[in-house]
Structures are given as structure tokens and as C-alpha cells.
Enzyme design. Sequence first.
Site, PDB file in Angstrom:
ATOM      1  N   ASP A 117       0.790  -1.228   0.000  1.00  0.00           N
ATOM      2  CA  ASP A 117       0.000   0.000   0.000  1.00  0.00           C
ATOM      3  C   ASP A 117       0.822   1.277   0.000  1.00  0.00           C
ATOM      4  O   ASP A 117       0.281   2.368   0.194  1.00  0.00           O
ATOM      5  CB  ASP A 117      -0.958  -0.004   1.190  1.00  0.00           C
ATOM      6  CG  ASP A 117      -2.172  -0.887   0.938  1.00  0.00           C
ATOM      7  OD1 ASP A 117      -2.720  -0.824  -0.169  1.00  0.00           O
ATOM      8  OD2 ASP A 117      -2.558  -1.637   1.841  1.00  0.00           O
ATOM      9  N   ASP A 182      -7.590  -4.065  -4.466  1.00  0.00           N
ATOM     10  CA  ASP A 182      -7.104  -2.762  -4.018  1.00  0.00           C
ATOM     11  C   ASP A 182      -5.759  -2.408  -4.649  1.00  0.00           C
ATOM     12  O   ASP A 182      -5.425  -1.238  -4.849  1.00  0.00           O
ATOM     13  CB  ASP A 182      -6.920  -2.727  -2.501  1.00  0.00           C
ATOM     14  CG  ASP A 182      -8.015  -3.406  -1.710  1.00  0.00           C
ATOM     15  OD1 ASP A 182      -8.517  -4.456  -2.151  1.00  0.00           O
ATOM     16  OD2 ASP A 182      -8.350  -2.917  -0.617  1.00  0.00           O
TER      17      ASP A 182
END
Length: 405
Positions: A117, A182
Site C-alpha cells: 500500500d 485494491d
Amino acid sequence: MKTILTTLGVSLFVLASCTGQKSKPETDFIQENIENAVAQETIQTDIIEKSGRILNPRTINADGSILYVAIDDWCSGFFPGNIWYMYKLTGDDKWLPLAQKYTEALDSVKYLTWHHDVGFMIGSSYLNGYRFANKEEYKPVIIQTAKSLSTRFRPAAGVLQSWDADKGWQARRGWKCPVIIDNMMNLELMFEASRLSGDSTYYNIAVKHADTTMKNHFRDNNSCYHVVDYDPETGEVRSRQTAQGYADESSWARGQAWALYGYTMCYRYTRDPKYLDMAVKVHDFIFNNPNLPEDLVPYWDYDAPNKPDEPRDASSAACTASALYELSTYLPDKNYKATADKIMGSLGSPAYRAEVGTNGNFILMHSVGSIPHNAEIDVPLNYADYYFLEGIMRKRDLEAGKKLF
């Protein structure tokens, strides 16, 4: 002496009174939401500045207090990103030193390699600083972060591994190389790193990941799985599951938003029509779904069983709207902007936008983090605010005849 909140509150009241006709012009909608964001973010940053520390608000706790997170939290870039949007939306230089300070507190993230991320974290902070304030000194951070993310590329599978599977709750799932939808959002950092450095390695990894995800993550109806687990040695798909959705075969709302945004963004950098086609297919799944509420703010999962009592997810709606503004520039005859405007109208209404001084000083209410983990249910989230502010800026730019990119 009046506080900043009182002054801004009066300003907002006057603005609302002046624009309270049956139908507000779009310029009034944009300005009203900018003013509202100024009010909330002023309170938020005043609290942080008075603390003498650099705090990073993500959501609120059960008692209503603000939850601050460490710099290695996947959401750590969104609050600095929100302040960059305040600077860009208002043109007020008071936001610039705050945006810089909160961004530069994340400098060490450029060496983080234990999760994927970093694209969210550095993209929403350093990349926005580079774009909005011509911060040339941020380029090496963006490039180094992409280099760190590249260490998670698994050539045999053709993907960037999302989570490590040897610790935490992920270790209990039996995964070897889990990839979540994601991760499409982290590809923007890779594309930008190639553009800034001239090194095509990052671009090629991003394309390979997008292609592999397109091949393996989507069902026949163009909805996507949340998690696909690969064998990192052979590239074989081991399982298709969920972590944050209702069930393995359900359609987790934010996952669909990530997919829409991710493939729209991939088209921006590559101009490959297969990515544009994928974005359209995801759009069609979302907006032809009989379980999508009339206000276009989805339940946290399209297949959750207890509708209409299931929680809504404003973060999914905000991300979807922002993506649709970009998609509308590639396919201007498809009414995507009108759909985005309707979503933004819902989010900017009292049903989802908090009153000034409430909601932990976040802008939007009613988001969901992960119901299966019993975490962040019907709360504000900093990334819901981030994509809402991005949507406001994209809407304003489009209506002023400006290019988004």
C-alpha cells in the site's frame, strides 16, 4: 473572541441561506463543499498543531475520539493528501506548510517493503505535492517508493503480492501470494515512477499486474473477487476469496470501486483500449446492479443479505464518483459525469456530509472499513474524504473546461 469554528460556521450558514433555493447552481455546490471542507480541516489541523506533534487522523474510536495512526499504516497518506487538496481547492497558502509537514513525516515509507500500500501512502501525499506545488524534491521519494514496491513483484505469477502471508491474520488463511483488487490503485505510483525516472521497469510491472488481475480477478458478470491467491512459483491460481466482503462469491462494494478507478487510471497512462473496456464493464456491473440504492451510495457489499438495513459505504461512492469524472473525459457521450454528479450530490447532502465540528472533524459520515473484522463500521474514514475532495476538484476542473491530466 470568536473562534475559527464560529466564524466559519457563520460563513457557512450565510452561504447556505443565500443559496437555499430549490435548485442550486453547480458552482454553488462546489463552493459550499469547499467551504465545508475548510471548516472541518481547519478544526482538524488546529488540534494537531496545538498538540505539538504530527498526528495522522484516520477515523474515530467507539467513544467518538479521533483515531490517529502511525506512518506505516496503509491510510497514512490520505490525510496529508486531503491537506494538499485544501491547498489546491482554495489557493490559500496557509495550507502549504501544513501539507508539506504532514507529507514529509512519511519520508521513511519509501523504504517500506512489507506490504503493497505504499502506492496509496506516497501517491496521495508526495505525488500530490509534486503535482500541486511543483515539489521537485519529492521525485526521488516517489521513485524510491516504486523501487521498494517492485520487490513485491512475483514474476512467475505476474503480480505484485499484496500482503505477506506469514504473519498476522493473513497467515491464518493459508495463502501463499495473496493479491487484492485494491492493489490496482497502487499502480499509479509505478506509472509515475517510470515517467519521472525514464526507467520502464515500473511501467512494465504495472502493466503485467493489471493484465494478470484482469485475467483472474473478474467473474463473467464483470464483478471482481477481493482476493486471488497465487502460487508464487508456478503462477497458478490457488483460490479466489474475500477478506473484507460478505462472502467469497459476493461483490464487495469498495472492491468494485477500486477496479473502476484502477482500470480507468491504467488507460490514462497506457491508452490501451482493453483497460478502458474493463473500466466500462465494471461501471456497467455497478450501475445495472439491482441492489444499488437510488442515491447511488452502495451498501458495503452488493450481496449483503440484510438490505436495506446493511451499512452504506460512502468511501466506495466517493472513489467511484472520482473515477467516473476521469472516465467521462475518455468517453464523453456516456453520461458518466452526470452519474458522478448525482453521487457527489448525495455525498454532499446532510445524509452523508457531517455538520461542522462533528464526526471527529471528518467530512463524510457512513463509511465501512471491514465488517468481517468488526472494524470501522459506519464511521468516517480519511480516504472517503480524500476521494470526495478529489471528486470536487475534478468536477470543478471539468466544468471550467480544464483538462484533468
